[in-house]
Design an enzyme around this catalytic site. Sequence first.
Site, PDB file in Angstrom:
ATOM      1  N   GLY A   1       2.354  -5.110  -6.415  1.00 49.21           N
ATOM      2  CA  GLY A   1       3.373  -6.064  -6.008  1.00 49.21           C
ATOM      3  C   GLY A   1       3.947  -5.759  -4.636  1.00 49.21           C
ATOM      4  O   GLY A   1       4.198  -6.665  -3.829  1.00 49.21           O
TER       5      GLY A   1
ATOM      6  N   GLN B   1       8.041 -10.236 -11.933  1.00 49.53           N
ATOM      7  CA  GLN B   1       8.708 -10.149 -13.241  1.00 49.53           C
ATOM      8  C   GLN B   1       8.516 -11.426 -14.046  1.00 49.53           C
ATOM      9  O   GLN B   1       8.240 -11.373 -15.238  1.00 49.53           O
ATOM     10  CB  GLN B   1      10.201  -9.866 -13.045  1.00 49.53           C
ATOM     11  CG  GLN B   1      10.502  -8.484 -12.478  1.00 49.53           C
ATOM     12  CD  GLN B   1      10.169  -7.350 -13.443  1.00 49.53           C
ATOM     13  OE1 GLN B   1      10.000  -7.542 -14.636  1.00 49.53           O
ATOM     14  NE2 GLN B   1      10.058  -6.138 -12.915  1.00 49.53           N
TER      15      GLN B   1
ATOM     16  N   HIS C   1       0.545  -4.309 -13.628  1.00 42.72           N
ATOM     17  CA  HIS C   1       1.131  -3.471 -14.691  1.00 42.72           C
ATOM     18  C   HIS C   1       2.293  -4.127 -15.427  1.00 42.72           C
ATOM     19  O   HIS C   1       2.735  -3.631 -16.455  1.00 42.72           O
ATOM     20  CB  HIS C   1       1.521  -2.088 -14.157  1.00 42.72           C
ATOM     21  CG  HIS C   1       2.592  -2.059 -13.121  1.00 42.72           C
ATOM     22  ND1 HIS C   1       3.780  -1.385 -13.302  1.00 42.72           N
ATOM     23  CD2 HIS C   1       2.667  -2.588 -11.888  1.00 42.72           C
ATOM     24  CE1 HIS C   1       4.531  -1.502 -12.221  1.00 42.72           C
ATOM     25  NE2 HIS C   1       3.874  -2.227 -11.343  1.00 42.72           N
TER      26      HIS C   1
ATOM     27  N   THR D   1     -12.102  -0.994   0.094  1.00 43.24           N
ATOM     28  CA  THR D   1     -12.991  -1.138  -1.064  1.00 43.24           C
ATOM     29  C   THR D   1     -12.193  -1.576  -2.288  1.00 43.24           C
ATOM     30  O   THR D   1     -11.154  -0.993  -2.597  1.00 43.24           O
ATOM     31  CB  THR D   1     -13.689   0.215  -1.351  1.00 43.24           C
ATOM     32  OG1 THR D   1     -14.445   0.557  -0.188  1.00 43.24           O
ATOM     33  CG2 THR D   1     -14.607   0.133  -2.559  1.00 43.24           C
TER      34      THR D   1
ATOM     35  N   CYS E   1      12.803   1.824 -10.005  1.00 47.94           N
ATOM     36  CA  CYS E   1      12.729   2.449  -8.686  1.00 47.94           C
ATOM     37  C   CYS E   1      14.109   2.897  -8.214  1.00 47.94           C
ATOM     38  O   CYS E   1      14.220   3.740  -7.337  1.00 47.94           O
ATOM     39  CB  CYS E   1      12.077   1.518  -7.678  1.00 47.94           C
ATOM     40  SG  CYS E   1      12.462  -0.194  -7.922  1.00 47.94           S
TER      41      CYS E   1
HETATM   42  C1  LIG Z   1      10.349  -8.098  -8.718  1.00 44.09           C
HETATM   43  C2  LIG Z   1       9.422  -6.991  -8.287  1.00 44.09           C
HETATM   44  N1  LIG Z   1       8.725  -7.115  -7.153  1.00 44.09           N
HETATM   45  C3  LIG Z   1       7.893  -6.169  -6.732  1.00 44.09           C
HETATM   46  C4  LIG Z   1       7.709  -5.003  -7.440  1.00 44.09           C
HETATM   47  C5  LIG Z   1       6.787  -3.970  -6.893  1.00 44.09           C
HETATM   48  O1  LIG Z   1       5.609  -3.896  -7.640  1.00 44.09           O
HETATM   49  P1  LIG Z   1       4.686  -2.587  -7.578  1.00 44.09           P
HETATM   50  O2  LIG Z   1       5.536  -1.445  -8.019  1.00 44.09           O
HETATM   51  O3  LIG Z   1       3.565  -2.894  -8.503  1.00 44.09           O
HETATM   52  O4  LIG Z   1       4.235  -2.403  -6.188  1.00 44.09           O
HETATM   53  C6  LIG Z   1       8.422  -4.809  -8.630  1.00 44.09           C
HETATM   54  C7  LIG Z   1       8.269  -3.555  -9.387  1.00 44.09           C
HETATM   55  O5  LIG Z   1       9.012  -3.210 -10.244  1.00 44.09           O
HETATM   56  C8  LIG Z   1       9.289  -5.836  -9.062  1.00 44.09           C
HETATM   57  O6  LIG Z   1      10.008  -5.722 -10.181  1.00 44.09           O
END
Ligand SMILES: Cc1ncc(COP(=O)(O)O)c(C=O)c1O
Length: 409
Positions: free
Chosen positions: A78, A186, A218, A254, A342
């Site tokens: 993401g 999400q 994921h 790749t 995070c």
């Molecule tokens: C709304 C949103 N955007 C982007 C991300 C980032 O995704 P990734 O951790 O797979 O890079 C997250 C991850 O929790 C998310 O909740």
Amino acid sequence: MTGGGAGAGSGYLDAAATAPLRASARAAMLAVWDAGQANASSVHAAGARSRAVVEEARGRVAAAFGARPGEVLFTSGGTEANALAITGLALARPRGRHLVVSAIEHSSVLESARFLERVFGFELSVVPVDARGRVAPEAVAEALRPDTTLLSVGLANGEIGTVQAIGELAAHARAVGALVHTDAVQAAATLPVSFAEAPGEAGAWPGHSVDAMTLASHKFGGPQGVGALLVRTRLPLEPMLHGGGQERGLRSGTENVAGIAGFGAAVAESAAEVGTQALALMASRDALVARVRDAVPGAALTGDPEERLPGHASFTVRGVSGESLLVALDAAGLAVSSGSACAAGRSEPSPTLLALGIAPEVAQSALRFTLPDPIDDETIERIVRVLRAEVARAGAVGGRALDEGAALS
Ligand SMILES: Cc1ncc(COP(=O)(O)O)c(C=O)c1O
């Protein structure tokens, strides 16, 4: 969701951080490894088999969202898809150097916009949200300018679960000729979401209203480290990763063949069950929210009570730190987050909660349950027992009225 991997189980209530791995995704990855992995760009037969796996997964992701296969660009997740959307669209389109985002965007959106501001001289307008985390269409309309290149607003927020009226927001952007990106990381995993270009095609929401949409494997029960940017093929896009020219020259490197296969399998399974699963999750979520509000002194729901993700229940618990609640729940076999994964471990209160007008000392008591599957009453009672014990231990004041605007109870 039928999770089979590590961390899955009835006590795992942190799907918004990473959903349990689906058995179908695991099987798809194992099939790639067991067959012998090869480079999808190699011309020999093994390479062609890897290419076929990647293209089959691309087709599955496209079909799940009513997109065309050519609109799917695989990324490392993401974060990369958000960065590619924002920097790639903004830099390729010399329309103007103005961007609009909301105040509660994921850091990968906000920081990409700040990067353009810092390094390329873009101007950034950050649109506020109300106490429920909703972006007002009028506020977006006010922020947009004739030189606005891109509006980026997340379809749903991972911390508070609020879902945006993206179609209305996008209509304002379209009226001034700006592009629209939505981070659906999400939302897409738990709500029926469409990238179809024509209204009514493969479901309608947000559909034709957006130019680019971010997905992360994921969150669907696929592997970590894989994602996609869905983007209209007619739009110029400046790549971020330069090199071998994979992904139509827009994302060199790749391909992660096994990861992409797992992503495709997870998305296909998720799309097939998303409607019924959403209803079941909502019932569990509503029961959990009602019980926590009734039985846990100082608990208040954060985010929008109605316009929210189906399995998402987020609270503040006045007088207790979110981290201590998280640790106590973990000791009882319940895996949750304080705010977003995070942000966990950081001492500063979440910018998202502050943007809702929640006081910093209340924001640090944030707690988030995101259900991969419906939960039973016994699990809800277990949660309530742990929270009540922690509140009592912290000496929190039970039943005290909340400050106005602190959170929605
Ligand atoms: C709304 C949103 N955007 C982007 C991300 C980032 O995704 P990734 O951790 O797979 O890079 C997250 C991850 O929790 C998310 O909740």
